[in-house]
Design an enzyme around this catalytic site. Structure first.
Site, short mmCIF file in Angstrom:
data_model
loop_
_atom_site.label_atom_id
_atom_site.label_comp_id
_atom_site.label_asym_id
_atom_site.label_seq_id
_atom_site.Cartn_x
_atom_site.Cartn_y
_atom_site.Cartn_z
N SER A 151 0.82 -1.21 0.00
CA SER A 151 0.00 0.00 0.00
C SER A 151 0.85 1.27 0.00
CB SER A 151 -0.97 -0.05 1.18
OG SER A 151 -1.91 0.98 1.07
N HIS A 152 0.71 2.07 1.05
CA HIS A 152 1.38 3.36 1.10
C HIS A 152 2.75 3.28 1.77
CE1 HIS A 152 -1.01 2.34 4.54
NE2 HIS A 152 -0.08 2.95 5.25
N ASP B 280 -2.87 6.58 -3.12
CA ASP B 280 -1.70 6.00 -2.47
C ASP B 280 -0.96 5.02 -3.38
OD1 ASP B 280 -3.55 3.94 -2.41
OD2 ASP B 280 -2.78 3.14 -0.53
N ASP C 252 -0.91 1.82 -3.95
CA ASP C 252 -1.61 0.80 -4.73
C ASP C 252 -2.98 1.28 -5.24
OD1 ASP C 252 -2.59 0.80 -2.11
OD2 ASP C 252 -3.28 -1.26 -2.26
N LYS D 248 -11.47 -0.70 -1.38
CA LYS D 248 -11.66 0.75 -1.44
C LYS D 248 -11.03 1.23 -2.74
CE LYS D 248 -7.87 1.27 1.80
NZ LYS D 248 -7.79 0.49 3.02
N ASP E 206 -5.77 2.48 -3.71
CA ASP E 206 -7.08 2.28 -3.08
C ASP E 206 -7.47 3.42 -2.13
OD1 ASP E 206 -5.24 1.57 -1.17
OD2 ASP E 206 -6.14 -0.37 -0.68
N ARG E 207 -6.51 4.29 -1.77
CA ARG E 207 -6.86 5.39 -0.87
C ARG E 207 -7.06 6.68 -1.65
NH1 ARG E 207 -3.43 4.93 4.74
NH2 ARG E 207 -4.05 2.77 5.17
#
Ligand code: G1P
Ligand code: ZN
Length: 544
Positions: A113-114, A278, A280, A377, A282-283
């Site tokens: 992710s982030h 972010d 990947d 998300k 999703d945010r």
């Protein structure tokens, strides 16, 4: 083609956290570490022979290598087809979209992710099931159990696959299909939102925007959707070329890590709208001209205005939010006469509600918003949703949020993170609170009186499964709340998260800075939880 049976032995600590297995790249680089985990995933699944697996990641360091390993292991284990994004790239929401669209058996997402990337950064791997969402705990626990007993893994003895050109390659009984990572996702977005209307807003020249892809996976998605399909100029995009180390940055779209974008939106000549996603994809973070929308407020605004978009014109079945997310959406749900679901932290808890058609929109305070269009998300989805609202309402972001607060009241909200603190200290803090929470009821702190203190426990309304110890809640009689929990995604020590929320119905008192609006609760949280003592920190690392 030969299948090799490689002898191996378990690694401790291969238990997936909030969002899959995340470790330092150097941990993943140990011989057999990745292979053990992939084999443990396959070993905990049943009936996938001949079926389709989707594989892709956020492009961080080790992504390409991991994709090649997974392809060779998928052949050896008997998958019939693997769909992989060109270059091994797929955003997390795109994986979810593609699993659903092509009715795949499941998918593997490569991402942390982030978290920072690069040879010294983090890597991660997560399994998603056929509905396109993260594997539920019953599967992640099975994966962990398998990883603790593993003795061998299977891998095909073949050359690397060519991942840079779309098309099919047959190896043994399996087909590897390389697809364009963006087009299926872009098509879904075009179906949900009024692209013509957004395009005319952008073409009008009266509206300016900036999107920051933070050198990560959303770059190619933003170029195709915002630039090619919606007509935004190249100046509207920042950091749109993905890099293996994310440009040395920390691609977490919040006020601290997306500083460059925040400076633009709060500077002179600021555009009307700003957003970031972010690592990947999703945010999301939503900004207006000199204004920031908290993710909790964003969820509430999207819910209150969903009828203005083609995809949600027919209304919402319900709204779901994670427990620490502010109660702003609760007021909208109440107004709309629909159900509001409060779940533990982590997107996986929304899956059953979405599958059962009980919730349409979901959100987390951690810059995560999404809907039943897929089972993750979705950062760009939220950006497009806002663009659709702005194109229809023809008002500024600030005007929209002010009107929302005026009507529903404002939930002042903030999260304070104490990152990489001692795991022992943080654990002790939680243990002490867990014991004392129940006895806080009736206690007064200044103007606040405690109405409830507990450790949040959730019973899934669909399958009845129970998830305990999901965070300490201290709720006051006026609905204000203090919540504390430990992060399940960190890779160093422990991260303590403190969530603060206060409701303000009076429009004359809704324009304070959040930290000022929450000052009393911040003091009370320190008094109750003794954060400085247990973390040995004077202040939080990150305030959002
Ligand atoms: C964090 C967020 C949570 C989110 C998760 C994955 O988890 O708080 O809302 O679902 O990342 O993006 P945590 O580190 O708090 O366990
Ligand atoms: Zn993410």
């Amino acid at each position: 083609m030969n299948t090799l049976e490689i002898k191996t032995s378990p690694f401790s600590g291969q238990r997936p956290g909030t969002s899959g297995l995340r470790k330092k790249v150097s941990v993943f680089q140990q011989a057999n570490y990745l292979e053990n985990f992939v084999q443990s995933i396959f070993d905990s699944l049943e009936g996938y022979q001949g079926k389709t697996l989707v594989v892709g990641g956020d492009g961080r360091y080790y992504n390409r290598h991991a994709v090649q390993v997974i392809l060779r292991m998928a052949i050896a284990s008997g998958f019939g087809r693997v769909i992989v994004g060109r270059g091994g790239l797929l955003s997390t929401p795109a994986v979810s979209c593609i699993i659903r669209k092509f009715k795949a058996f499941g998918g593997i997402v490569l991402s942390a992710s982030h978290n920072p990337a690069g040879a010294d950064g983090d890597f991660g791997i997560k399994y998603n099931i056929a509905n396109g969402g993260p594997a539920p705990e019953i599967i992640t626990e099975a994966i962990y159990a398998k990883s603790q007993q593993i003795k061998q893994y299977l891998i095909a003895d073949c050359r690397d696959f060519e991942l840079d050109t779309p098309g099919e390659q047959q190896t043994g009984t399996m087909v590897v299909e390389v697809i364009d990572p963006v087009s299926d996702y872009a098509e879904l977005m075009q179906h949900l939102f009024d692209f013509d209307r957004i395009k005319s807003l952008i073409d009008s020249g009266l509206f300016t925007m900036r999107f920051d892809a933070m050198h990560a996976i959303t770059g190619p998605y933003a170029v195709e959707i915002l630039e090619h399909r919606l007509g935004a100029g190249p100046d509207a995009l920042m950091n749109a070329i993905p890099k293996e180390d994310f440009g040395g940055g920390h691609p977490d779209p919040n006020l601290v890590y997306a500083r460059d974008l925040v400076d633009v939106l709060f500077g002179s000549q600021a555009p009307d709208f700003g957003a970031a996603s972010d690592g990947d994809g999703d945010r999301n973070m939503i900004l207006g001209h000199h204004c920031f929308i908290t993710p909790s407020d964003s969820l509430a605004v999207l819910a209150a205005n969903a009828h203005l978009t083609p995809g949600y014109r027919r209304g919402l079945a319900g709204i779901a939010r994670s427990m620490p997310t502010s109660q702003a959406a609760d007021r909208v749900a109440d107004h709309l006469g629909i159900e509001l679901y409060e779940t533990p932290t982590g997107w996986k808890f929304f899956g059953n509600l979405l599958d059962a058609g009980k919730a349409t929109l979901c959100g987390e305070e951690s810059f995560g918003t999404g809907s039943d269009h897929l089972r993750e998300k979705d950062g760009l989805w939220a950006v497009l949703f806002w663009l659709n609202l702005l194109a229809v309402r023809k008002e500024s972001v600030q005007t929209i949020i002010n009107a929302h607060w005026h009507h529903f009241g404002r939930n002042y909200y903030s999260r304070h993170d104490y990152e990489s603190v001692s795991a022992d200290g943080a654990g002790e803090l939680m243990e002490v609170l867990r014991k004392s929470a129940g006895s806080l009821k009736g206690k007064r702190y200044g103007e606040y009186e405690v109405a409830l203190g507990d450790d949040f426990s959730y019973t899934d309304p669909i399958d009845g499964s129970i998830s305990e110890r999901q965070g300490i809640r201290i709720v006051f009689t006026d609905g204000s709340r203090i919540v504390l929990r430990l992060s399940g995604t960190g890779t160093e020590g422990a991260t303590l998260r403190l969530y603060l929320e206060r409701y303000e119905s009076n429009p004359q008192r809704q324009s304070l800075d959040a930290q000022d609006g929450l000052a009393d609760l911040i003091r009370i949280a320190e008094e109750i939880a003794q954060i400085r003592h247990y973390t040995k920190r004077k202040a939080p690392t990150v305030i959002t």
